[in-house]
Design a protein around this motif. Structure first.
Motif, PDB file in Angstrom:
ATOM      1  N   GLY A 167     -14.956 -13.202   7.289  1.00 13.90           N
ATOM      2  CA  GLY A 167     -16.060 -12.230   7.469  1.00 13.90           C
ATOM      3  C   GLY A 167     -16.405 -11.284   6.184  1.00 13.90           C
ATOM      4  O   GLY A 167     -17.492 -11.370   5.765  1.00 13.90           O
ATOM      5  N   LEU A 168     -15.309 -10.748   5.512  1.00 18.60           N
ATOM      6  CA  LEU A 168     -15.417 -10.118   4.599  1.00 18.60           C
ATOM      7  C   LEU A 168     -15.888 -10.667   3.266  1.00 18.60           C
ATOM      8  O   LEU A 168     -16.823 -10.216   2.608  1.00 18.60           O
ATOM      9  CB  LEU A 168     -14.013  -9.389   4.201  1.00 18.60           C
ATOM     10  CG  LEU A 168     -13.713  -8.184   4.967  1.00 18.60           C
ATOM     11  CD1 LEU A 168     -12.210  -8.250   4.964  1.00 18.60           C
ATOM     12  CD2 LEU A 168     -14.457  -6.903   4.953  1.00 18.60           C
ATOM     13  N   GLY A 169     -15.337 -12.036   2.962  1.00 23.14           N
ATOM     14  CA  GLY A 169     -15.803 -12.931   1.990  1.00 23.14           C
ATOM     15  C   GLY A 169     -17.378 -13.257   2.212  1.00 23.14           C
ATOM     16  O   GLY A 169     -18.108 -13.164   1.262  1.00 23.14           O
ATOM     17  N   LEU A 170     -17.846 -13.383   3.372  1.00 19.97           N
ATOM     18  CA  LEU A 170     -19.477 -13.354   3.535  1.00 19.97           C
ATOM     19  C   LEU A 170     -20.036 -12.301   3.247  1.00 19.97           C
ATOM     20  O   LEU A 170     -21.140 -12.620   2.945  1.00 19.97           O
ATOM     21  CB  LEU A 170     -19.705 -13.935   5.123  1.00 19.97           C
ATOM     22  CG  LEU A 170     -20.975 -14.245   5.500  1.00 19.97           C
ATOM     23  CD1 LEU A 170     -21.418 -15.240   4.585  1.00 19.97           C
ATOM     24  CD2 LEU A 170     -21.002 -14.384   7.135  1.00 19.97           C
TER      25      LEU A 170
ATOM     26  N   LEU B 205      -2.843   0.649  -2.439  1.00 15.68           N
ATOM     27  CA  LEU B 205      -3.865  -0.268  -2.220  1.00 15.68           C
ATOM     28  C   LEU B 205      -4.610   0.282  -0.746  1.00 15.68           C
ATOM     29  O   LEU B 205      -5.949   0.378  -0.857  1.00 15.68           O
ATOM     30  CB  LEU B 205      -3.132  -1.577  -1.815  1.00 15.68           C
ATOM     31  CG  LEU B 205      -4.202  -2.540  -1.211  1.00 15.68           C
ATOM     32  CD1 LEU B 205      -5.213  -2.924  -2.354  1.00 15.68           C
ATOM     33  CD2 LEU B 205      -3.556  -3.826  -0.876  1.00 15.68           C
ATOM     34  N   VAL B 206      -4.007   0.754   0.277  1.00 13.07           N
ATOM     35  CA  VAL B 206      -4.743   1.757   1.299  1.00 13.07           C
ATOM     36  C   VAL B 206      -5.406   2.725   0.741  1.00 13.07           C
ATOM     37  O   VAL B 206      -6.670   2.964   1.160  1.00 13.07           O
ATOM     38  CB  VAL B 206      -3.730   2.176   2.132  1.00 13.07           C
ATOM     39  CG1 VAL B 206      -4.403   2.995   3.506  1.00 13.07           C
ATOM     40  CG2 VAL B 206      -2.877   1.105   2.904  1.00 13.07           C
ATOM     41  N   ASN B 207      -4.956   3.637  -0.193  1.00 11.60           N
ATOM     42  CA  ASN B 207      -5.844   4.764  -0.635  1.00 11.60           C
ATOM     43  C   ASN B 207      -6.937   4.523  -1.449  1.00 11.60           C
ATOM     44  O   ASN B 207      -7.982   4.884  -1.256  1.00 11.60           O
ATOM     45  CB  ASN B 207      -4.876   5.912  -1.522  1.00 11.60           C
ATOM     46  CG  ASN B 207      -3.962   6.196  -0.533  1.00 11.60           C
ATOM     47  OD1 ASN B 207      -4.023   6.598   0.567  1.00 11.60           O
ATOM     48  ND2 ASN B 207      -2.856   6.899  -1.172  1.00 11.60           N
ATOM     49  N   ALA B 208      -6.983   3.191  -2.192  1.00 15.16           N
ATOM     50  CA  ALA B 208      -7.867   2.732  -3.074  1.00 15.16           C
ATOM     51  C   ALA B 208      -8.872   2.315  -2.148  1.00 15.16           C
ATOM     52  O   ALA B 208     -10.027   2.532  -2.496  1.00 15.16           O
ATOM     53  CB  ALA B 208      -7.390   1.782  -4.250  1.00 15.16           C
TER      54      ALA B 208
ATOM     55  N   LEU C 277     -11.240  -5.126  -1.440  1.00 10.00           N
ATOM     56  CA  LEU C 277     -10.023  -4.203  -1.297  1.00 10.00           C
ATOM     57  C   LEU C 277      -9.731  -4.617   0.312  1.00 10.00           C
ATOM     58  O   LEU C 277      -8.447  -4.349   0.316  1.00 10.00           O
ATOM     59  CB  LEU C 277     -10.254  -2.697  -1.785  1.00 10.00           C
ATOM     60  CG  LEU C 277     -10.326  -2.470  -3.117  1.00 10.00           C
ATOM     61  CD1 LEU C 277     -10.638  -1.130  -3.553  1.00 10.00           C
ATOM     62  CD2 LEU C 277      -8.922  -2.799  -3.785  1.00 10.00           C
ATOM     63  N   ALA C 278     -10.628  -4.390   1.100  1.00  9.53           N
ATOM     64  CA  ALA C 278     -10.359  -4.545   2.577  1.00  9.53           C
ATOM     65  C   ALA C 278      -9.797  -6.043   2.562  1.00  9.53           C
ATOM     66  O   ALA C 278      -8.615  -6.136   3.514  1.00  9.53           O
ATOM     67  CB  ALA C 278     -11.576  -4.596   3.197  1.00  9.53           C
ATOM     68  N   VAL C 279      -9.946  -7.079   1.924  1.00  9.24           N
ATOM     69  CA  VAL C 279      -9.476  -8.393   2.122  1.00  9.24           C
ATOM     70  C   VAL C 279      -7.872  -8.219   1.383  1.00  9.24           C
ATOM     71  O   VAL C 279      -7.060  -8.823   2.217  1.00  9.24           O
ATOM     72  CB  VAL C 279     -10.279  -9.338   0.995  1.00  9.24           C
ATOM     73  CG1 VAL C 279      -9.418 -10.577   0.816  1.00  9.24           C
ATOM     74  CG2 VAL C 279     -11.616  -9.684   1.458  1.00  9.24           C
ATOM     75  N   ALA C 280      -7.705  -7.527   0.427  1.00 11.66           N
ATOM     76  CA  ALA C 280      -6.558  -7.508  -0.124  1.00 11.66           C
ATOM     77  C   ALA C 280      -5.618  -6.674   0.848  1.00 11.66           C
ATOM     78  O   ALA C 280      -4.318  -7.016   1.080  1.00 11.66           O
ATOM     79  CB  ALA C 280      -6.329  -6.583  -1.287  1.00 11.66           C
TER      80      ALA C 280
ATOM     81  N   VAL D  64      -5.939  -6.508   4.387  1.00 14.84           N
ATOM     82  CA  VAL D  64      -5.766  -7.389   5.402  1.00 14.84           C
ATOM     83  C   VAL D  64      -4.873  -8.543   5.216  1.00 14.84           C
ATOM     84  O   VAL D  64      -3.709  -8.816   5.851  1.00 14.84           O
ATOM     85  CB  VAL D  64      -6.914  -8.177   5.893  1.00 14.84           C
ATOM     86  CG1 VAL D  64      -6.890  -9.239   7.119  1.00 14.84           C
ATOM     87  CG2 VAL D  64      -7.905  -7.155   6.287  1.00 14.84           C
ATOM     88  N   LEU D  65      -4.787  -9.134   3.942  1.00 13.94           N
ATOM     89  CA  LEU D  65      -3.795 -10.164   3.388  1.00 13.94           C
ATOM     90  C   LEU D  65      -2.461  -9.561   3.522  1.00 13.94           C
ATOM     91  O   LEU D  65      -1.717 -10.320   4.019  1.00 13.94           O
ATOM     92  CB  LEU D  65      -4.358 -10.721   2.261  1.00 13.94           C
ATOM     93  CG  LEU D  65      -5.362 -11.765   2.438  1.00 13.94           C
ATOM     94  CD1 LEU D  65      -5.851 -12.301   0.795  1.00 13.94           C
ATOM     95  CD2 LEU D  65      -5.399 -12.797   3.226  1.00 13.94           C
ATOM     96  N   ARG D  66      -2.452  -8.493   2.957  1.00 16.60           N
ATOM     97  CA  ARG D  66      -0.865  -7.727   2.716  1.00 16.60           C
ATOM     98  C   ARG D  66      -0.516  -7.151   4.023  1.00 16.60           C
ATOM     99  O   ARG D  66       0.775  -7.664   4.219  1.00 16.60           O
ATOM    100  CB  ARG D  66      -1.093  -6.576   1.756  1.00 16.60           C
ATOM    101  CG  ARG D  66       0.146  -5.770   1.485  1.00 16.60           C
ATOM    102  CD  ARG D  66       1.021  -6.709   0.507  1.00 16.60           C
ATOM    103  NE  ARG D  66       2.256  -6.118   0.097  1.00 16.60           N
ATOM    104  CZ  ARG D  66       2.539  -5.287  -0.710  1.00 16.60           C
ATOM    105  NH1 ARG D  66       1.437  -5.120  -1.453  1.00 16.60           N
ATOM    106  NH2 ARG D  66       3.665  -4.865  -0.953  1.00 16.60           N
ATOM    107  N   VAL D  67      -1.010  -6.897   4.728  1.00 17.93           N
ATOM    108  CA  VAL D  67      -0.597  -6.581   6.186  1.00 17.93           C
ATOM    109  C   VAL D  67      -0.264  -7.472   6.875  1.00 17.93           C
ATOM    110  O   VAL D  67       0.892  -7.541   7.733  1.00 17.93           O
ATOM    111  CB  VAL D  67      -1.537  -5.573   6.934  1.00 17.93           C
ATOM    112  CG1 VAL D  67      -0.966  -5.280   8.279  1.00 17.93           C
ATOM    113  CG2 VAL D  67      -1.773  -4.086   6.240  1.00 17.93           C
ATOM    114  N   THR D  68      -0.977  -8.571   6.971  1.00 15.53           N
ATOM    115  CA  THR D  68      -0.907  -9.962   7.945  1.00 15.53           C
ATOM    116  C   THR D  68       0.478 -10.379   7.242  1.00 15.53           C
ATOM    117  O   THR D  68       1.241 -10.924   8.273  1.00 15.53           O
ATOM    118  CB  THR D  68      -2.074 -10.537   7.614  1.00 15.53           C
ATOM    119  OG1 THR D  68      -3.012  -9.921   8.189  1.00 15.53           O
ATOM    120  CG2 THR D  68      -1.889 -11.937   8.314  1.00 15.53           C
ATOM    121  N   ARG D  69       0.515 -10.488   6.119  1.00 17.10           N
ATOM    122  CA  ARG D  69       1.694 -11.347   5.639  1.00 17.10           C
ATOM    123  C   ARG D  69       2.869 -10.556   5.916  1.00 17.10           C
ATOM    124  O   ARG D  69       4.149 -11.060   6.477  1.00 17.10           O
ATOM    125  CB  ARG D  69       1.679 -11.326   4.036  1.00 17.10           C
ATOM    126  CG  ARG D  69       2.719 -12.088   3.283  1.00 17.10           C
ATOM    127  CD  ARG D  69       2.767 -12.246   1.580  1.00 17.10           C
ATOM    128  NE  ARG D  69       2.818 -11.105   1.123  1.00 17.10           N
ATOM    129  CZ  ARG D  69       2.977 -10.520  -0.077  1.00 17.10           C
ATOM    130  NH1 ARG D  69       2.291 -11.429  -0.968  1.00 17.10           N
ATOM    131  NH2 ARG D  69       3.312  -9.351  -0.334  1.00 17.10           N
TER     132      ARG D  69
END
Length: 230
Positions: free
Chosen positions: A29-32, A154-157, A205-208, A210-215
């Motif tokens: 969704g974020l990519g869209l 990353l969260v702060n950015a 940055l939201a994608v980053a 989501v991916l980091r927390v999910t991993r």
């Protein structure tokens, strides 16, 4: 039975569930959103050229066909952004809530806000300026590998850019709504270009995040319970 006075109950019970599927859905969704924002930036630039010519030379310097094309692009971009944002918000919030519950399984006592705020914190005025960031930081800490550094860079950015996008977007929309003269329209579109560009960065940055927390959550779940200290 003697109870630990420092322990606080968790109700209802938190259950560990995979965040991977929802994580990838949120990323899609974020990519869209990023794709529609890129289209919007192009439409903004086309409109910026038309409104600039109108402001400098008047309506006689711009053909009706060019004005109509810019109007269609501008309107289509706005519709596309709404169509992309609405399902993305739903997917992101579903992922965010699941990540928050999982984080409670990893660390039941490391959260400053109840899990209900993982949804409500985005919609309650004023507190939505910092509650989601605080909840994300707690999720990050609980999901991080045991003994690893817990930098929130990353969260702060992400949160700083998202706040900028939110505030600039509201300002740009108001300028666009109130514009009457060609110069005012030109200035409003300039703000819209900036707003859409910042939104692209915020979504990336939201994608980053989501991916980091999910991993981290997936790897922590696969590793099993942490060993007890000897």
């Amino acid at each position: 039975m003697i109870e630990n006075p420092h322990a606080r109950p968790i109700a209802p019970a938190a259950w560990l569930r995979s965040p991977v599927g929802l994580g990838w859905a949120a990323v899609g969704g974020l990519g869209l959103v990023i794709a529609t924002d890129l289209f919007a930036v192009w439409a903004d630039l086309v409109t910026l050229g038309v409104t600039g010519d109108l402001a400098d030379s008047g309506f006689g310097a711009v053909t009706d066909e060019r004005i109509d094309r810019a109007d269609r692009l501008y309107a289509t971009a706005g519709i596309a952004q709404v169509v992309a944002v609405v399902p993305t918000v739903v997917l992101f919030l579903c992922w965010f809530h699941r990540a928050r519950v999982n984080a409670e399984v990893f660390d039941p006592y490391g959260h400053r806000k109840g899990r209900g705020w993982a949804i409500g914190g985005w919609f309650v005025p004023v507190v939505n300026l910092w509650f989601p960031r605080r909840i994300t930081a707690d999720i990050w800490d609980a999901s991080a590998p045991v003994g690893s550094p817990r930098s929130h860079g990353l969260v702060n950015a992400w949160w700083a850019v998202w706040l900028c996008s939110f505030l600039v977007g509201r300002f740009a929309a108001r300028r666009d709504r109130d514009a009457e003269t060609a110069q005012e329209m030109h200035d409003a579109v300039r703000w819209m270009v900036f707003s859409d560009a910042v939104d692209i960065v915020a979504a990336a940055l939201a994608v980053a995040v989501v991916l980091r927390v999910t991993r981290m959550q997936h790897e922590k779940a696969m590793a099993g319970p942490a060993p007890l200290p000897v």
